[in-house]
Design an enzyme around this catalytic site. Structure first.
Site, PDB file in Angstrom:
ATOM      1  N   HIS A 114     -44.056  30.940   7.357  1.00 43.08           N
ATOM      2  CA  HIS A 114     -44.123  30.211   6.092  1.00 43.08           C
ATOM      3  C   HIS A 114     -42.679  29.983   5.652  1.00 43.08           C
ATOM      4  O   HIS A 114     -41.956  30.949   5.372  1.00 43.08           O
ATOM      5  CB  HIS A 114     -44.840  31.026   5.013  1.00 43.08           C
ATOM      6  CG  HIS A 114     -46.315  31.133   5.218  1.00 43.08           C
ATOM      7  ND1 HIS A 114     -47.127  31.837   4.349  1.00 43.08           N
ATOM      8  CD2 HIS A 114     -47.127  30.620   6.160  1.00 43.08           C
ATOM      9  CE1 HIS A 114     -48.379  31.758   4.769  1.00 43.08           C
ATOM     10  NE2 HIS A 114     -48.398  31.027   5.866  1.00 43.08           N
ATOM     11  N   TYR A 156     -49.053  23.708  -4.053  1.00 45.05           N
ATOM     12  CA  TYR A 156     -49.343  22.866  -2.892  1.00 45.05           C
ATOM     13  C   TYR A 156     -49.373  21.373  -3.225  1.00 45.05           C
ATOM     14  O   TYR A 156     -50.332  20.670  -2.917  1.00 45.05           O
ATOM     15  CB  TYR A 156     -50.669  23.300  -2.248  1.00 45.05           C
ATOM     16  CG  TYR A 156     -50.535  24.639  -1.581  1.00 45.05           C
ATOM     17  CD1 TYR A 156     -50.047  24.734  -0.282  1.00 45.05           C
ATOM     18  CD2 TYR A 156     -50.839  25.812  -2.257  1.00 45.05           C
ATOM     19  CE1 TYR A 156     -49.888  25.963   0.324  1.00 45.05           C
ATOM     20  CE2 TYR A 156     -50.680  27.049  -1.651  1.00 45.05           C
ATOM     21  CZ  TYR A 156     -50.207  27.112  -0.366  1.00 45.05           C
ATOM     22  OH  TYR A 156     -50.035  28.340   0.238  1.00 45.05           O
ATOM     23  N   ASP A 162     -44.133  25.908   3.118  1.00 42.74           N
ATOM     24  CA  ASP A 162     -44.940  26.672   2.179  1.00 42.74           C
ATOM     25  C   ASP A 162     -44.568  26.285   0.752  1.00 42.74           C
ATOM     26  O   ASP A 162     -43.380  26.237   0.402  1.00 42.74           O
ATOM     27  CB  ASP A 162     -44.708  28.167   2.405  1.00 42.74           C
ATOM     28  CG  ASP A 162     -45.737  29.032   1.711  1.00 42.74           C
ATOM     29  OD1 ASP A 162     -46.790  28.498   1.305  1.00 42.74           O
ATOM     30  OD2 ASP A 162     -45.498  30.234   1.571  1.00 42.74           O
ATOM     31  N   HIS A 163     -45.592  26.048  -0.039  1.00 41.22           N
ATOM     32  CA  HIS A 163     -45.419  25.673  -1.437  1.00 41.22           C
ATOM     33  C   HIS A 163     -44.507  24.453  -1.533  1.00 41.22           C
ATOM     34  O   HIS A 163     -44.269  23.732  -0.585  1.00 41.22           O
ATOM     35  CB  HIS A 163     -44.891  26.845  -2.262  1.00 41.22           C
ATOM     36  CG  HIS A 163     -45.865  27.992  -2.323  1.00 41.22           C
ATOM     37  ND1 HIS A 163     -45.678  29.088  -3.127  1.00 41.22           N
ATOM     38  CD2 HIS A 163     -47.042  28.205  -1.674  1.00 41.22           C
ATOM     39  CE1 HIS A 163     -46.678  29.937  -2.985  1.00 41.22           C
ATOM     40  NE2 HIS A 163     -47.514  29.415  -2.093  1.00 41.22           N
ATOM     41  N   HIS A 205     -49.681  38.686   6.357  1.00 41.68           N
ATOM     42  CA  HIS A 205     -48.817  38.078   5.350  1.00 41.68           C
ATOM     43  C   HIS A 205     -48.232  39.165   4.458  1.00 41.68           C
ATOM     44  O   HIS A 205     -48.905  40.140   4.136  1.00 41.68           O
ATOM     45  CB  HIS A 205     -49.617  37.085   4.497  1.00 41.68           C
ATOM     46  CG  HIS A 205     -48.785  36.238   3.592  1.00 41.68           C
ATOM     47  ND1 HIS A 205     -48.273  36.708   2.399  1.00 41.68           N
ATOM     48  CD2 HIS A 205     -48.365  34.952   3.711  1.00 41.68           C
ATOM     49  CE1 HIS A 205     -47.577  35.739   1.816  1.00 41.68           C
ATOM     50  NE2 HIS A 205     -47.617  34.671   2.585  1.00 41.68           N
ATOM     51  N   CYS A 222     -43.133  35.191   5.928  1.00 41.15           N
ATOM     52  CA  CYS A 222     -43.079  34.279   4.784  1.00 41.15           C
ATOM     53  C   CYS A 222     -41.724  34.456   4.111  1.00 41.15           C
ATOM     54  O   CYS A 222     -41.470  35.482   3.471  1.00 41.15           O
ATOM     55  CB  CYS A 222     -44.212  34.560   3.811  1.00 41.15           C
ATOM     56  SG  CYS A 222     -44.146  33.516   2.329  1.00 41.15           S
TER      57      CYS A 222
END
Length: 404
Positions: A304, A377, A360-361, A239, A277
């Site tokens: 991501h 999240y 993601d998020h 990541h 990401c």
């Protein structure tokens, strides 16, 4: 592209039933309760698999644990200090145990001390939603005046140092504590107990480690674990730094395409790969996400998908987490590049044709507000993001789009 959802285990406010309702095809999870440096045992792994496999009513969910996020790399390994060789052996054994349980994709990171950094966890937006935000000036105020890191002012432009002083002078004690909690939230397992002195001690442990040495330590780590993963038919994916700029005087070595290319060349086996990401990398205006997907795609093992809006053209600048199809990353172009990579893999006969991704998020919207879920999240904000991403994938995969 395989639709997955990050689940933090039985304490997650988002249930397995909710994952099914969201349309998730697989689950991304980790054994967060296992101390860093310890072996993930078969029993622990199988317990988590069993939790994912059942709904709240005791029926089979049809979901399985497909991606590990993350198998943590200890600070000892990153520094090559203390018990790092024992931790390295435990990491390898965890790979064997995960493979025995049928799990083949493992995400990890090599960020010193901090996993991610934000100054606000619930930044208000004009439409009433909230999101996470990184404010460079507020962070500089923390670094220079609250943490009091030696030489911190030299890490910022003079105008940022001046603005940080003004911000600090306006803060009351409660605001200083809140900013500290927000930043410390990015320390795994430390949100409730990590003090400023603990952070100073962690930084001091990296005083003699620059980018070259940290990079060498990462190459050493990958030279040990990637061949193991390759022999097992597993995929490791690093990541990026979040945000992808130096913070607190710590070295950052996974922030750009050049950083990834260097690591992939240094340990050139298919198991050594990328977690692309788009939110982390997208915080830098000089990162071309769709281009990275095209050029590094054969080693992208996990995606991501999230978006950020940058508040300045400077790579070291403020940003906030935008809705998935808003912000500064061209998400349509990135997904298009990923779909083209899948076609290439299919033509090559690869097993890993379908690239797992997760929304993601997400912004806190509707019932997310006030629910106090894991920062970044929320259930509905991520559901909205997944629906939008799913729509882009469907449109780009339509026969009319393919003919174009």
């Amino acid at each position: 592209m395989r639709q997955t959802w990050r689940w933090f285990g039985p304490r997650d406010l988002v249930t397995i039933d909710a994952l099914l309702q969201a349309g998730a095809e697989g689950v991304v999870s980790a054994l967060h309760h296992v101390p860093t440096g310890a072996i993930w045992t078969r029993e622990q792994i199988e317990t988590r698999q069993a939790q994912i496999a059942m709904t709240g009513a005791g029926r089979r969910s049809g979901l399985s644990w497909e991606v590990v996020e993350s198998l943590p790399v200890s600070e000892d390994i990153k520094r090559q200090s203390g018990a790092w060789r024992d931790h390295l052996s435990a990491w390898k054994q965890s790979l064997f145990n995960l493979k025995a349980a049928g799990i083949e994709t493992v995400c990890y990171n090599f960020m010193p001390v901090l996993d991610w950094t934000r100054t606000e966890l619930a930044h208000p937006l004009p439409n009433g939603a909230t999101c996470m935000r990184f404010d460079l000036t507020v962070f500089a105020a923390f670094d220079i005046h609250i943490l009091g890191r030696a030489g911190a002012s030299h890490s910022y432009r003079p105008d940022t140092v001046q603005a940080a002083r003004a911000v600090f002078d306006r803060l009351d004690d409660a605001q200083k504590r809140q900013i500290t909690r927000n930043i410390v939230c990015g320390l795994p397992g430390a949100a409730e107990s990590f003090s400023l002195q603990d952070l100073r001690d962690q930084l001091a442990a990296y005083a003699a480690i620059d980018e070259d040495r940290l990079l060498g330590n990462l190459v050493d780590f990958l030279s040990e674990v990637a061949p193991v993963a390759e022999s097992l038919g597993m995929r490791l994916c690093c990541h990026p730094d979040d945000p992808p700029v130096p913070l607190l005087g710590l070295p950052r070595i996974m922030s750009t395409e050049a950083d990834y290319a260097r690591i992939l060349r240094a340990v050139d086996v298919m198991a050594n790969g990328v977690t692309l990401c788009s939110g982390s990398l997208g915080a830098r205006p000089d990162n071309d996400l769709a281009g990275m997907m095209r050029r590094l795609g054969d080693r992208v093992h996990f995606l991501h998908l999230r978006n950020v809006t940058r508040e300045s053209p400077d790579p070291q600048g403020s940003f906030y987490e935008a809705a998935h199809l808003e912000g500064d990353t061209d998400m349509v172009a990135l997904i298009d590049a990923a779909l083209h990579e899948e076609k290439r893999r299919l033509a090559q006969g690869r097993r890993d044709v379908s690239i797992p991704f997760r929304p993601d998020h997400g912004q806190d919207i509707l019932d997310d507000l006030g629910r106090k879920a894991q920062p970044g999240y929320p259930s509905i904000g991520r559901l909205k993001g997944l629906a939008e991403l799913r729509g882009v994938i469907a449109a780009l995969s339509h026969p009319a789009a393919r003919r174009g």
